[in-house]
Design a protein around this motif. Sequence first.
Motif, PDB file in Angstrom:
ATOM      1  N   CYS A   1       0.842  -1.192   0.000  1.00  0.00           N
ATOM      2  CA  CYS A   1       0.000   0.000   0.000  1.00  0.00           C
ATOM      3  C   CYS A   1       0.878   1.244   0.000  1.00  0.00           C
ATOM      4  O   CYS A   1       2.050   1.196   0.364  1.00  0.00           O
ATOM      5  CB  CYS A   1      -0.973  -0.001   1.164  1.00  0.00           C
ATOM      6  N   LYS A   2       0.286   2.356  -0.436  1.00  0.00           N
ATOM      7  CA  LYS A   2       0.972   3.638  -0.485  1.00  0.00           C
ATOM      8  C   LYS A   2       0.462   4.501   0.654  1.00  0.00           C
ATOM      9  O   LYS A   2      -0.751   4.678   0.815  1.00  0.00           O
ATOM     10  CB  LYS A   2       0.695   4.344  -1.806  1.00  0.00           C
ATOM     11  N   ARG A   3       1.404   5.029   1.439  1.00  0.00           N
ATOM     12  CA  ARG A   3       1.043   5.936   2.526  1.00  0.00           C
ATOM     13  C   ARG A   3       2.103   7.021   2.646  1.00  0.00           C
ATOM     14  O   ARG A   3       3.286   6.719   2.762  1.00  0.00           O
ATOM     15  CB  ARG A   3       0.992   5.204   3.873  1.00  0.00           C
ATOM     16  N   ASP A   4       1.692   8.245   2.638  1.00  0.00           N
ATOM     17  CA  ASP A   4       2.579   9.387   2.900  1.00  0.00           C
ATOM     18  C   ASP A   4       3.845   9.363   2.057  1.00  0.00           C
ATOM     19  O   ASP A   4       4.946   9.589   2.551  1.00  0.00           O
ATOM     20  CB  ASP A   4       2.952   9.454   4.383  1.00  0.00           C
ATOM     21  N   GLY A   5       3.740   9.064   0.784  1.00  0.00           N
ATOM     22  CA  GLY A   5       4.891   9.073  -0.105  1.00  0.00           C
ATOM     23  C   GLY A   5       5.787   7.852  -0.001  1.00  0.00           C
ATOM     24  O   GLY A   5       6.878   7.834  -0.555  1.00  0.00           O
ATOM     25  N   SER A   6       5.356   6.819   0.709  1.00  0.00           N
ATOM     26  CA  SER A   6       6.132   5.585   0.839  1.00  0.00           C
ATOM     27  C   SER A   6       5.290   4.397   0.413  1.00  0.00           C
ATOM     28  O   SER A   6       4.063   4.428   0.495  1.00  0.00           O
ATOM     29  CB  SER A   6       6.578   5.376   2.286  1.00  0.00           C
ATOM     30  N   ILE A   7       5.967   3.354  -0.022  1.00  0.00           N
ATOM     31  CA  ILE A   7       5.312   2.090  -0.360  1.00  0.00           C
ATOM     32  C   ILE A   7       5.667   1.099   0.744  1.00  0.00           C
ATOM     33  O   ILE A   7       6.842   0.924   1.075  1.00  0.00           O
ATOM     34  CB  ILE A   7       5.795   1.534  -1.711  1.00  0.00           C
TER      35      ILE A   7
ATOM     36  N   SER B   1       9.182   7.269  -4.953  1.00  0.00           N
ATOM     37  CA  SER B   1      10.002   7.633  -6.110  1.00  0.00           C
ATOM     38  C   SER B   1      11.240   6.740  -6.281  1.00  0.00           C
ATOM     39  O   SER B   1      11.954   6.877  -7.266  1.00  0.00           O
ATOM     40  CB  SER B   1      10.463   9.083  -5.972  1.00  0.00           C
ATOM     41  N   ASP B   2      11.476   5.817  -5.353  1.00  0.00           N
ATOM     42  CA  ASP B   2      12.674   4.972  -5.392  1.00  0.00           C
ATOM     43  C   ASP B   2      12.430   3.742  -6.265  1.00  0.00           C
ATOM     44  O   ASP B   2      12.043   2.673  -5.796  1.00  0.00           O
ATOM     45  CB  ASP B   2      13.067   4.555  -3.975  1.00  0.00           C
ATOM     46  N   LEU B   3      12.673   3.892  -7.554  1.00  0.00           N
ATOM     47  CA  LEU B   3      12.417   2.832  -8.523  1.00  0.00           C
ATOM     48  C   LEU B   3      13.361   1.650  -8.359  1.00  0.00           C
ATOM     49  O   LEU B   3      12.968   0.499  -8.538  1.00  0.00           O
ATOM     50  CB  LEU B   3      12.512   3.404  -9.936  1.00  0.00           C
ATOM     51  N   LYS B   4      14.608   1.918  -7.977  1.00  0.00           N
ATOM     52  CA  LYS B   4      15.588   0.840  -7.805  1.00  0.00           C
ATOM     53  C   LYS B   4      15.190  -0.089  -6.660  1.00  0.00           C
ATOM     54  O   LYS B   4      15.292  -1.314  -6.777  1.00  0.00           O
ATOM     55  CB  LYS B   4      16.972   1.411  -7.563  1.00  0.00           C
ATOM     56  N   ALA B   5      14.721   0.465  -5.540  1.00  0.00           N
ATOM     57  CA  ALA B   5      14.295  -0.366  -4.410  1.00  0.00           C
ATOM     58  C   ALA B   5      13.039  -1.162  -4.766  1.00  0.00           C
ATOM     59  O   ALA B   5      12.901  -2.320  -4.358  1.00  0.00           O
ATOM     60  CB  ALA B   5      14.039   0.500  -3.178  1.00  0.00           C
ATOM     61  N   PHE B   6      12.123  -0.555  -5.534  1.00  0.00           N
ATOM     62  CA  PHE B   6      10.930  -1.271  -5.990  1.00  0.00           C
ATOM     63  C   PHE B   6      11.320  -2.475  -6.832  1.00  0.00           C
ATOM     64  O   PHE B   6      10.840  -3.593  -6.608  1.00  0.00           O
ATOM     65  CB  PHE B   6      10.033  -0.332  -6.802  1.00  0.00           C
ATOM     66  N   ARG B   7      12.219  -2.277  -7.789  1.00  0.00           N
ATOM     67  CA  ARG B   7      12.657  -3.378  -8.658  1.00  0.00           C
ATOM     68  C   ARG B   7      13.348  -4.467  -7.854  1.00  0.00           C
ATOM     69  O   ARG B   7      13.112  -5.653  -8.064  1.00  0.00           O
ATOM     70  CB  ARG B   7      13.598  -2.849  -9.734  1.00  0.00           C
ATOM     71  N   MET B   8      14.204  -4.059  -6.929  1.00  0.00           N
ATOM     72  CA  MET B   8      14.949  -5.024  -6.127  1.00  0.00           C
ATOM     73  C   MET B   8      14.012  -5.868  -5.251  1.00  0.00           C
ATOM     74  O   MET B   8      14.104  -7.091  -5.230  1.00  0.00           O
ATOM     75  CB  MET B   8      15.967  -4.286  -5.245  1.00  0.00           C
ATOM     76  N   TYR B   9      13.073  -5.222  -4.556  1.00  0.00           N
ATOM     77  CA  TYR B   9      12.233  -5.983  -3.639  1.00  0.00           C
ATOM     78  C   TYR B   9      11.215  -6.868  -4.358  1.00  0.00           C
ATOM     79  O   TYR B   9      11.013  -8.016  -3.975  1.00  0.00           O
ATOM     80  CB  TYR B   9      11.512  -5.070  -2.644  1.00  0.00           C
TER      81      TYR B   9
END
Length: 109
Positions: A23-29, A44-52
């Motif tokens: 879920c998205k809360r306060d600018g964080s996933i 906005s951290d696309l690299k962490a999204f891809r990694m996780y």
Amino acid sequence: MPQTLLPIFPAEAIPINELISFCKRDGSIYYFHGTLPVFTHAESDLKAFRMYTTQLVVNGACTQAEVVRACGISPISMKRYVKKFRAGGSKAFFAPRCTRQPRVLTPEA
């Protein structure tokens, strides 16, 4: 007797499968396993999204198709992320890109 796991998620969570959601809360996933938060990163951290999300697939918590459907990314991108993760691990997502130097014309040429 083993207890069954119920698909219990926070109210605003988007399920990836019966156990994993985000879920998205306060600018964080935030990512959840049931009701427990297991990972967070900036929106906005696309690299962490891809990694996780790739770690979820490689570790067997989700399938590639589940992540593609839930997150709205293309199947070929997910396959590339998995290949990159298997070749270089988590650090491969945060390493600077390899670029070639441009060819410069010298007076001899």
